[in-house]
Design an enzyme around this catalytic site. Structure first.
Site, PDB file in Angstrom:
ATOM      1  N   ASP A  73      -4.730  18.646  -5.059  1.00 37.02           N
ATOM      2  CA  ASP A  73      -6.139  19.030  -5.147  1.00 37.02           C
ATOM      3  C   ASP A  73      -6.788  18.143  -6.220  1.00 37.02           C
ATOM      4  O   ASP A  73      -6.287  18.099  -7.347  1.00 37.02           O
ATOM      5  CB  ASP A  73      -6.190  20.518  -5.553  1.00 37.02           C
ATOM      6  CG  ASP A  73      -7.599  21.071  -5.600  1.00 37.02           C
ATOM      7  OD1 ASP A  73      -8.554  20.287  -5.633  1.00 37.02           O
ATOM      8  OD2 ASP A  73      -7.718  22.314  -5.616  1.00 37.02           O
ATOM      9  N   GLY A 105      -9.015  12.348   5.801  1.00 27.66           N
ATOM     10  CA  GLY A 105     -10.304  12.577   6.439  1.00 27.66           C
ATOM     11  C   GLY A 105     -10.686  11.450   7.390  1.00 27.66           C
ATOM     12  O   GLY A 105      -9.900  10.533   7.665  1.00 27.66           O
ATOM     13  N   GLN A 106     -11.946  11.519   7.860  1.00 28.04           N
ATOM     14  CA  GLN A 106     -12.421  10.564   8.869  1.00 28.04           C
ATOM     15  C   GLN A 106     -12.335   9.131   8.332  1.00 28.04           C
ATOM     16  O   GLN A 106     -11.879   8.225   9.015  1.00 28.04           O
ATOM     17  CB  GLN A 106     -13.878  10.891   9.253  1.00 28.04           C
ATOM     18  CG  GLN A 106     -14.344  10.146  10.481  1.00 28.04           C
ATOM     19  CD  GLN A 106     -15.873  10.131  10.631  1.00 28.04           C
ATOM     20  OE1 GLN A 106     -16.613  10.614   9.771  1.00 28.04           O
ATOM     21  NE2 GLN A 106     -16.342   9.572  11.733  1.00 28.04           N
ATOM     22  N   GLY A 127      -8.415  12.172  -0.701  1.00 27.48           N
ATOM     23  CA  GLY A 127      -9.137  12.587   0.516  1.00 27.48           C
ATOM     24  C   GLY A 127      -8.730  11.691   1.675  1.00 27.48           C
ATOM     25  O   GLY A 127      -9.520  11.391   2.571  1.00 27.48           O
ATOM     26  N   ASP A 138      -4.106  14.005  -0.396  1.00 31.08           N
ATOM     27  CA  ASP A 138      -5.093  14.928   0.188  1.00 31.08           C
ATOM     28  C   ASP A 138      -4.625  16.344  -0.128  1.00 31.08           C
ATOM     29  O   ASP A 138      -3.442  16.572  -0.396  1.00 31.08           O
ATOM     30  CB  ASP A 138      -5.169  14.719   1.715  1.00 31.08           C
ATOM     31  CG  ASP A 138      -6.475  15.231   2.312  1.00 31.08           C
ATOM     32  OD1 ASP A 138      -7.332  14.402   2.666  1.00 31.08           O
ATOM     33  OD2 ASP A 138      -6.635  16.472   2.427  1.00 31.08           O
ATOM     34  N   ILE A 139      -5.546  17.285  -0.062  1.00 29.87           N
ATOM     35  CA  ILE A 139      -5.179  18.694  -0.278  1.00 29.87           C
ATOM     36  C   ILE A 139      -4.395  19.227   0.932  1.00 29.87           C
ATOM     37  O   ILE A 139      -3.591  20.139   0.811  1.00 29.87           O
ATOM     38  CB  ILE A 139      -6.445  19.542  -0.571  1.00 29.87           C
ATOM     39  CG1 ILE A 139      -6.087  20.863  -1.229  1.00 29.87           C
ATOM     40  CG2 ILE A 139      -7.295  19.745   0.678  1.00 29.87           C
ATOM     41  CD1 ILE A 139      -7.267  21.564  -1.877  1.00 29.87           C
ATOM     42  N   TYR A 176     -25.592  18.663  -0.549  1.00 28.13           N
ATOM     43  CA  TYR A 176     -24.762  17.462  -0.431  1.00 28.13           C
ATOM     44  C   TYR A 176     -25.492  16.256  -1.012  1.00 28.13           C
ATOM     45  O   TYR A 176     -24.943  15.493  -1.801  1.00 28.13           O
ATOM     46  CB  TYR A 176     -24.451  17.265   1.055  1.00 28.13           C
ATOM     47  CG  TYR A 176     -23.700  16.006   1.414  1.00 28.13           C
ATOM     48  CD1 TYR A 176     -22.360  15.849   1.066  1.00 28.13           C
ATOM     49  CD2 TYR A 176     -24.323  14.993   2.152  1.00 28.13           C
ATOM     50  CE1 TYR A 176     -21.668  14.705   1.435  1.00 28.13           C
ATOM     51  CE2 TYR A 176     -23.633  13.856   2.523  1.00 28.13           C
ATOM     52  CZ  TYR A 176     -22.300  13.710   2.164  1.00 28.13           C
ATOM     53  OH  TYR A 176     -21.620  12.585   2.526  1.00 28.13           O
TER      54      TYR A 176
HETATM   55  N1  LIG Z   1     -18.184  10.251   7.456  1.00 25.94           N
HETATM   56  C1  LIG Z   1     -19.440   9.904   7.213  1.00 25.94           C
HETATM   57  O1  LIG Z   1     -20.235   9.662   8.135  1.00 25.94           O
HETATM   58  C2  LIG Z   1     -19.903   9.763   5.781  1.00 25.94           C
HETATM   59  C3  LIG Z   1     -21.221   9.315   5.539  1.00 25.94           C
HETATM   60  C4  LIG Z   1     -21.658   9.213   4.222  1.00 25.94           C
HETATM   61  C5  LIG Z   1     -20.776   9.464   3.163  1.00 25.94           C
HETATM   62  N2  LIG Z   1     -19.501   9.887   3.426  1.00 25.94           N
HETATM   63  C6  LIG Z   1     -18.624  10.188   2.266  1.00 25.94           C
HETATM   64  O2  LIG Z   1     -17.366   9.561   2.410  1.00 25.94           O
HETATM   65  C7  LIG Z   1     -16.343  10.404   1.851  1.00 25.94           C
HETATM   66  C8  LIG Z   1     -15.270  10.699   2.888  1.00 25.94           C
HETATM   67  O3  LIG Z   1     -15.907  11.259   4.028  1.00 25.94           O
HETATM   68  P1  LIG Z   1     -15.098  11.697   5.328  1.00 25.94           P
HETATM   69  O4  LIG Z   1     -16.072  11.635   6.457  1.00 25.94           O
HETATM   70  O5  LIG Z   1     -13.821  10.975   5.428  1.00 25.94           O
HETATM   71  O6  LIG Z   1     -14.853  13.237   4.989  1.00 25.94           O
HETATM   72  P2  LIG Z   1     -13.785  14.242   5.626  1.00 25.94           P
HETATM   73  O7  LIG Z   1     -14.315  15.613   5.441  1.00 25.94           O
HETATM   74  O8  LIG Z   1     -13.397  13.782   6.980  1.00 25.94           O
HETATM   75  O9  LIG Z   1     -12.531  14.014   4.659  1.00 25.94           O
HETATM   76  C9  LIG Z   1     -12.479  14.505   3.345  1.00 25.94           C
HETATM   77  C10 LIG Z   1     -11.015  14.748   3.006  1.00 25.94           C
HETATM   78  O10 LIG Z   1     -10.964  15.300   1.680  1.00 25.94           O
HETATM   79  C11 LIG Z   1      -9.961  16.280   1.679  1.00 25.94           C
HETATM   80  N3  LIG Z   1     -10.214  17.248   0.600  1.00 25.94           N
HETATM   81  C12 LIG Z   1     -11.104  18.270   0.597  1.00 25.94           C
HETATM   82  N4  LIG Z   1     -11.029  18.943  -0.554  1.00 25.94           N
HETATM   83  C13 LIG Z   1     -10.091  18.324  -1.308  1.00 25.94           C
HETATM   84  C14 LIG Z   1      -9.569  18.566  -2.602  1.00 25.94           C
HETATM   85  N5  LIG Z   1     -10.002  19.587  -3.354  1.00 25.94           N
HETATM   86  N6  LIG Z   1      -8.612  17.728  -3.061  1.00 25.94           N
HETATM   87  C15 LIG Z   1      -8.145  16.714  -2.301  1.00 25.94           C
HETATM   88  N7  LIG Z   1      -8.597  16.445  -1.067  1.00 25.94           N
HETATM   89  C16 LIG Z   1      -9.562  17.242  -0.576  1.00 25.94           C
HETATM   90  C17 LIG Z   1     -10.037  16.947   3.043  1.00 25.94           C
HETATM   91  O11 LIG Z   1      -8.804  17.606   3.356  1.00 25.94           O
HETATM   92  C18 LIG Z   1     -10.322  15.749   3.939  1.00 25.94           C
HETATM   93  O12 LIG Z   1      -9.134  15.192   4.470  1.00 25.94           O
HETATM   94  C19 LIG Z   1     -17.072  11.643   1.320  1.00 25.94           C
HETATM   95  O13 LIG Z   1     -17.397  11.463  -0.038  1.00 25.94           O
HETATM   96  C20 LIG Z   1     -18.337  11.672   2.141  1.00 25.94           C
HETATM   97  O14 LIG Z   1     -19.362  12.333   1.458  1.00 25.94           O
HETATM   98  C21 LIG Z   1     -19.053  10.044   4.700  1.00 25.94           C
END
Ligand SMILES: NC(=O)c1ccc[n+]([C@@H]2O[C@H](COP(=O)([O-])OP(=O)(O)OC[C@H]3O[C@@H](n4cnc5c(N)ncnc54)[C@H](O)[C@@H]3O)[C@@H](O)[C@H]2O)c1
Length: 313
Positions: free
Chosen positions: A51, A13-14, A10, A36-37, A141
């Site tokens: 994935d 992501g952010q 992942g 990442d996917i 979630y």
């Molecule tokens: N950002 C926040 O404020 C926050 C707060 C609490 C918890 N979290 C947790 O931190 C983690 C990362 O959060 P984030 O904000 O970076 O999320 P995000 O949605 O920005 O990034 C998630 C990434 O996972 C990738 N992804 C989705 N499905 C996939 C798959 N099947 N296989 C491989 N990759 C896949 C997406 O392409 C994306 O790049 C998550 O578990 C989220 O629940 C985030």
């Protein structure tokens, strides 16, 4: 320091975008494999498009690269998962269980998996929410995060897997866009303020939520992973806190450097998720166990975001 090979799932992501950069600086570019996917916008080191639900490819990747640590960030976030509940459950649960099983099978030394303040619910104390208290999540979630915490604890107790976790609050950074969460307003507000001078917020003015600057979250995550195993007493997930504010308070802080900034409020369904979450978090257990300590308060965060987001406009 023993050679580590770190896999970040992942990674686009952010959080992943910033975590990979931090880990590559600390451990060397070639020792951190991003995955990442989706394909990345830019490639700065090893990348595998995959994935996390594809067990065979994930196992192969971990074996071929002799991975020693996994950061598993791939998930569906609160607002999106509420629209696609079965897909959210499948990704958030099966993805985690795949990672835990492969980590045991391939003798991966450490796993990081993030939980969230979404594990808390209407019956949780809202102020200074303690490490241990009633948890009754109201979103899919949150249900998946609470179950995930217990899967992690179970794998630690049953298989001795060194899995570590943090309950992130809303995370605010300027290097990437948020992925469909309830606290996303606190990132978009800066981009809209600088681009348009105004922001239409999807939460009410007085909705207080726990938040954290991304730099603190990334540093805290790596500090947790680098702490000696005997210091990690909580194997579900640690509360950590940075700051708490409302959209109204954030707007006041932004007006200190941009007096003409205007904010309007049109709450949507995300208001109900936010209403069930804590306003502030007690992180004394993380402070005591592995020395967690945030560096950013609200005014420092606003200063950083206004400076860096300006460069992006
Ligand atoms: N950002 C926040 O404020 C926050 C707060 C609490 C918890 N979290 C947790 O931190 C983690 C990362 O959060 P984030 O904000 O970076 O999320 P995000 O949605 O920005 O990034 C998630 C990434 O996972 C990738 N992804 C989705 N499905 C996939 C798959 N099947 N296989 C491989 N990759 C896949 C997406 O392409 C994306 O790049 C998550 O578990 C989220 O629940 C985030």
């Amino acid at each position: 320091m023993a050679k580590e090979t770190i896999l970040v799932l992942g990674a686009n992501g952010q959080i992943g975008t910033e975590l990979v950069e931090y880990l590559r600086f600390e451990y060397g570019n070639v020792n951190v494999i991003a995955s990442d996917i989706k394909a990345p916008q830019e490639v700065h080191g090893p990348f595998e498009q995959m994935d996390v639900l594809d067990v065979n490819r994930l196992t192969e990747l971990v074996k071929d690269h002799k991975v020693t640590q996994i950061y598993h960030l791939a998930a569906m976030l609160s607002a999106t998962a509420e629209q696609k509940i079965m897909l959210g459950w499948e990704l958030n649960m099966t993805g985690l269980i795949n990672v835990l099983n492969i980590a045991v099978e391939c003798k991966v030394k450490k796993v990081f998996w993030p939980s969230s303040i979404a594990v808390f619910g209407p019956s949780t104390p809202k102020l200074n929410t303690p490490q241990y208290c009633y948890t009754d999540p109201s979103t899919l979630y949150g249900v998946s995060k609470l179950a995930g915490e217990h899967w992690c604890n179970y794998y630690f107790n049953k298989f001795g897997l060194d899995v570590r976790s943090i309950r992130y609050p809303g995370l605010i950074g300027y290097k990437s866009v948020p992925g469909g969460g309830t606290t996303d307003y606190a990132v978009y507000i800066f981009h809209e303020a600088l681009a348009r001078g105004s922001y239409d917020c999807f939460l009410e003015a007085d909705t207080m939520l726990p938040m954290m600057y991304m730099e603190d979250a990334i540093r805290g995550t790596v500090e947790l992973m680098e702490a000696p195993a005997e210091k990690i007493k909580v194997r579900t997930s640690y509360n950590i806190a940075g700051m708490s504010f409302t959209p109204g308070e954030l707007a006041i802080e932004i007006r200190k450097t941009m007096p003409e900034f205007k904010i309007t409020y049109h709450p949507d369904i995300r208001q109900t998720y936010a209403d069930s979450w804590p306003k502030s978090i007690d992180d004394s257990v993380a402070r005591k166990d592995w020395g967690w300590n945030p560096h950013f308060n609200t005014s420092k965060l606003v200063g950083e975001m206004m400076t860096h987001c300006k460069d992006l406009v």
